[in-house]
Every structure is written in C-alpha cells, then in structure tokens.
Scaffold this active site. Structure first.
Site, PDB file in Angstrom:
ATOM      1  N   GLY A  81      -3.197   2.934  -4.406  1.00 10.22           N
ATOM      2  CA  GLY A  81      -3.152   3.730  -2.848  1.00 10.22           C
ATOM      3  C   GLY A  81      -4.584   4.102  -2.683  1.00 10.22           C
ATOM      4  O   GLY A  81      -4.679   5.213  -1.742  1.00 10.22           O
ATOM      5  N   GLY A  83      -7.474   2.326  -1.623  1.00 13.68           N
ATOM      6  CA  GLY A  83      -8.435   1.431  -0.649  1.00 13.68           C
ATOM      7  C   GLY A  83      -8.867   0.090  -1.373  1.00 13.68           C
ATOM      8  O   GLY A  83      -9.927  -0.436  -0.833  1.00 13.68           O
ATOM      9  N   LEU A  84      -8.311  -0.125  -2.518  1.00 20.68           N
ATOM     10  CA  LEU A  84      -8.920  -1.228  -3.472  1.00 20.68           C
ATOM     11  C   LEU A  84      -7.916  -2.408  -3.614  1.00 20.68           C
ATOM     12  O   LEU A  84      -8.090  -3.172  -4.592  1.00 20.68           O
ATOM     13  CB  LEU A  84      -9.597  -0.589  -4.714  1.00 20.68           C
ATOM     14  CG  LEU A  84     -10.599   0.078  -4.687  1.00 20.68           C
ATOM     15  CD1 LEU A  84     -11.127   0.415  -6.119  1.00 20.68           C
ATOM     16  CD2 LEU A  84     -11.773  -0.513  -3.709  1.00 20.68           C
ATOM     17  N   GLY A  85      -6.992  -2.415  -2.782  1.00 20.42           N
ATOM     18  CA  GLY A  85      -5.799  -3.247  -2.476  1.00 20.42           C
ATOM     19  C   GLY A  85      -5.234  -3.398  -3.969  1.00 20.42           C
ATOM     20  O   GLY A  85      -4.917  -4.839  -4.391  1.00 20.42           O
ATOM     21  N   SER A  86      -4.804  -2.495  -4.354  1.00 16.89           N
ATOM     22  CA  SER A  86      -3.964  -2.569  -5.727  1.00 16.89           C
ATOM     23  C   SER A  86      -2.711  -3.283  -5.617  1.00 16.89           C
ATOM     24  O   SER A  86      -2.503  -4.160  -6.443  1.00 16.89           O
ATOM     25  CB  SER A  86      -3.605  -1.220  -6.167  1.00 16.89           C
ATOM     26  OG  SER A  86      -2.820  -0.446  -5.556  1.00 16.89           O
ATOM     27  N   SER A  87      -1.729  -3.227  -4.271  1.00 12.04           N
ATOM     28  CA  SER A  87      -0.641  -3.791  -4.259  1.00 12.04           C
ATOM     29  C   SER A  87      -0.968  -5.306  -3.975  1.00 12.04           C
ATOM     30  O   SER A  87      -0.240  -6.348  -4.527  1.00 12.04           O
ATOM     31  CB  SER A  87       0.160  -3.098  -3.131  1.00 12.04           C
ATOM     32  OG  SER A  87      -0.568  -3.098  -2.087  1.00 12.04           O
ATOM     33  N   ALA A  88      -1.968  -5.543  -3.325  1.00 10.12           N
ATOM     34  CA  ALA A  88      -2.344  -7.028  -3.041  1.00 10.12           C
ATOM     35  C   ALA A  88      -2.492  -7.674  -4.276  1.00 10.12           C
ATOM     36  O   ALA A  88      -1.794  -8.776  -4.441  1.00 10.12           O
ATOM     37  CB  ALA A  88      -3.319  -7.275  -2.155  1.00 10.12           C
ATOM     38  N   ALA A  89      -3.374  -7.087  -5.309  1.00 12.84           N
ATOM     39  CA  ALA A  89      -3.527  -7.664  -6.642  1.00 12.84           C
ATOM     40  C   ALA A  89      -2.455  -7.752  -7.462  1.00 12.84           C
ATOM     41  O   ALA A  89      -2.409  -9.059  -8.169  1.00 12.84           O
ATOM     42  CB  ALA A  89      -4.674  -6.733  -7.123  1.00 12.84           C
ATOM     43  N   ASP A 130      -6.856  -8.156   2.128  1.00 12.55           N
ATOM     44  CA  ASP A 130      -6.576  -7.805   0.676  1.00 12.55           C
ATOM     45  C   ASP A 130      -5.974  -8.814  -0.086  1.00 12.55           C
ATOM     46  O   ASP A 130      -6.649  -9.215  -1.123  1.00 12.55           O
ATOM     47  CB  ASP A 130      -5.739  -6.476   0.272  1.00 12.55           C
ATOM     48  CG  ASP A 130      -6.431  -5.172   0.764  1.00 12.55           C
ATOM     49  OD1 ASP A 130      -7.620  -5.168   0.836  1.00 12.55           O
ATOM     50  OD2 ASP A 130      -5.787  -4.000   0.944  1.00 12.55           O
TER      51      ASP A 130
HETATM   52  O1  PMV Z   1      -5.920   0.527   1.640  1.00 11.44           O
HETATM   53  P1  PMV Z   1      -5.529  -0.572   1.607  1.00 11.44           P
HETATM   54  O2  PMV Z   1      -6.138  -1.349   0.324  1.00 11.44           O
HETATM   55  O3  PMV Z   1      -4.114  -0.813   1.667  1.00 11.44           O
HETATM   56  O4  PMV Z   1      -6.020  -1.359   2.767  1.00 11.44           O
HETATM   57  C1  PMV Z   1      -5.780  -1.118   4.060  1.00 11.44           C
HETATM   58  C2  PMV Z   1      -6.602  -1.882   5.143  1.00 11.44           C
HETATM   59  C3  PMV Z   1      -6.070  -1.707   6.432  1.00 11.44           C
HETATM   60  O5  PMV Z   1      -6.914  -2.459   7.333  1.00 11.44           O
HETATM   61  C4  PMV Z   1      -6.189  -0.235   7.019  1.00 11.44           C
HETATM   62  C5  PMV Z   1      -4.745  -2.471   6.692  1.00 11.44           C
HETATM   63  C6  PMV Z   1      -4.705  -3.907   6.617  1.00 11.44           C
HETATM   64  O6  PMV Z   1      -3.530  -4.343   6.448  1.00 11.44           O
HETATM   65  O7  PMV Z   1      -5.749  -4.567   6.584  1.00 11.44           O
END
Ligand code: PMV
Length: 288
Positions: A81, A83-89, A130
């Site tokens: 949570g 900003g480094l796309g942890s759930s996407a990975a 992500d």
């Molecule tokens: O913080 P993260 O890794 O969930 O990235 C969010 C990025 C946003 O542009 C704010 C949302 C999105 O779905 O791209």
C-alpha cells in the site's frame, strides 16, 4: 511433482499516476523488489486470506479449464500500500504460477490483462499501469493503450516513509476534486503532457531532463491533494541534494522515487525516510 513458483516485480511511476485513471499516459518501470507465489496441487484448497490471490486463482482455473485443489503461498519484499504496486505483483505472480501448475502457460501480455481484471474485481476502478508493468518488466507507457518503452537501464532511489494509504480513497479524492473544479481537470491533462514529453526523454536516455519533469509532476500531484508532509520532506531532501523526485503511486503516504541514485541524493532521502533503496528496471514475471 514439485510446486510451480513464479515471481513478479513491483512498479514505480516516473510520471502520470492518477492522470492514467483518466486515460492520460503514464511512464513506469518495474522495480527489482518482487512478490513470489508458490502453487502446488493438493487434496484441498489452502489459500492465503487475500482477495487478490483468490481472484487470481479463480481466473487461472478458468484459463486452464481445470479446477484441481491448490495450496498457495505468497511472499513479497514490496512495501504494501505504499505506491510500488504490491497487489499487482502478487496478482501477476499468482496467475503465472497457478496457470503453470494447472498445465497451461500464460504469456506476459495475457497475465497483464488477467491481473488487471483481478485488480478491478477487488478494488473497483484501477488502471492497467501496475499490472502491465509487473507482467512485462522494464520501462512502460500505459494510457490509451500500453507498450514497452525501450530506454537504457539506469538507477533510481526509492524512499519509503513506512506508511500506507488506500489507493481507492486517494483516487476518489481526486475524482471529487476533478468534478468540483475544472482547474483540477486541467492539471490531470498537464500531467498527461508531462508523460508524453517524458517518454521521449527516457527513450534517448536523457534522465537528467526527465528528472525535471518528475519535479513538476510532484508539484501537480501536490495540487491534486495526494502528497503528504512526509512524502514532500523526502522529495525536498532529494532536491536540496541536487536531485529530482516525486511521490509514486496513489500517494497519501508511502514511497517517493528520486534521481540520480548517486551524488548524495540517496543519503539525503535516507535522512527523511524510514527505508531507502536503489532500484533499477527489473525483469517482468518469470518462473523461479
Ligand atoms: O499506489 P498504487 O501502486 O496502488 O498505484 C496507484 C496508481 C493510481 O494511478 C493512483 C491508480 C491506478 O489505478 O493507476
């Protein structure tokens, strides 16, 4: 039979988060911190308590047309949570490993599409930024379409304040602002303009002038209300040391990305961060 194990990298935004939700382009790179999923056929399902993993397993089963019970373990070195796309990975690694365990290969583009659907199912509105970057690796441009960006490798600094924020809530906050104030909609368009310029600079390896765009992007994200005092302190520490920096991802708390990863910039970010690490563009999803 040995289990199937796959890993996938996190992702950082060099330019364009939030604006990408409005189909403006965003420039990202895959960071070499990874989530790893281990999947093994079993007598009954044994899944971690994560909607991302459960949704990814359902999709892998549909893809393979096979509903063998599976035992799944996930580990990750990506801050959650932040900003480094942890759930996407996690979604990308789980889809890839589960498809393999069920006897099907899933190419990285297909993994990207499926993982985007996982994120949409779990968190509602989500751009493919992500998930695509984690699946294919390297530098990417995502917006109205998505592609890999051919840029030379380099190193960035990530500073982490130890906090986290809900992507959904941050995206909603920006949506309210855009609805209430046409200036906010213009800011979203201007962020898209920065990405359009930034991709050319990345392709020519001109990361110094890309850094100037990162500074501007942070200012615009601040104007959209998604920075915080701890994120801005890390950004200003990098700037005061002669570097460039911006928050990455949803904002509110979490990580900044700074350039260059030398000349005291890393040390300066570290003075305001809970954790600091150098990152370079990483390989996408892969078997382990
Ligand atoms: O913080 P993260 O890794 O969930 O990235 C969010 C990025 C946003 O542009 C704010 C949302 C999105 O779905 O791209």
């Amino acid at each position: 039979m040995s289990p199937s194990r796959s890993s996938a990298p996190g992702a950082a935004f060099l330019l364009g988060e939030h604006a990408v939700v409005y189909d403006e382009p965003a420039l990202l790179f895959a960071v070499d911190r990874r989530a790893t999923a281990t999947v093994e056929a079993s007598s009954e399902d044994d899944l971690p308590d994560s909607p991302y993993v459960r949704e990814a397993i359902d999709r892998a089963r549909e893809h393979a047309d096979e509903d063998t019970p599976l035992a799944v373990e996930v580990s990750s070195s990506i801050p959650v949570g932040a900003g480094l796309g942890s759930s996407a990975a996690v979604s990308v690694a789980t889809l890839h490993a589960a498809a393999r365990e069920l006897g099907e290969t899933m190419g990285s583009e297909r993994v990207a599409d499926e993982a985007h659907e996982v994120e949409r199912a779990v968190q509602g509105a989500a751009s493919p930024a992500d998930t695509y970057t984690s699946a294919v690796g390297g530098f990417t441009l995502v917006g109205n379409g998505k592609r890999r960006v051919d840029a030379p490798p380099t190193e960035f600094v990530v500073g982490y304040d130890g906090g986290s924020a809900s992507t959904g809530e941050m995206v909603e906050g920006v949506a309210r602002l855009v609805e209430d104030n046409p200036v906010a909609a213009d800011i979203v368009g201007s962020i898209g303009d920065l990405s359009r310029r930034g991709v050319e600079r990345a392709e020519t390896g001109d990361f110094d002038s890309l850094g100037d765009l990162m500074d501007m992007n942070h200012g615009l994200l601040d104007a959209l209300g998604v920075s915080s005092s701890s994120l801005s302190r890390m950004v200003w520490a990098a700037r005061d040391a002669g570097g460039n920096a911006k928050l990455t991802g949803a904002g509110g708390a979490g990580c900044v990305v700074a350039y260059p990863a030398k000349d005291g910039v890393r040390e300066a970010v570290a003075s305001e961060a809970e954790e600091t690490f150098a990152v370079s563009p990483a390989e996408g999803v892969r078997p382990e």
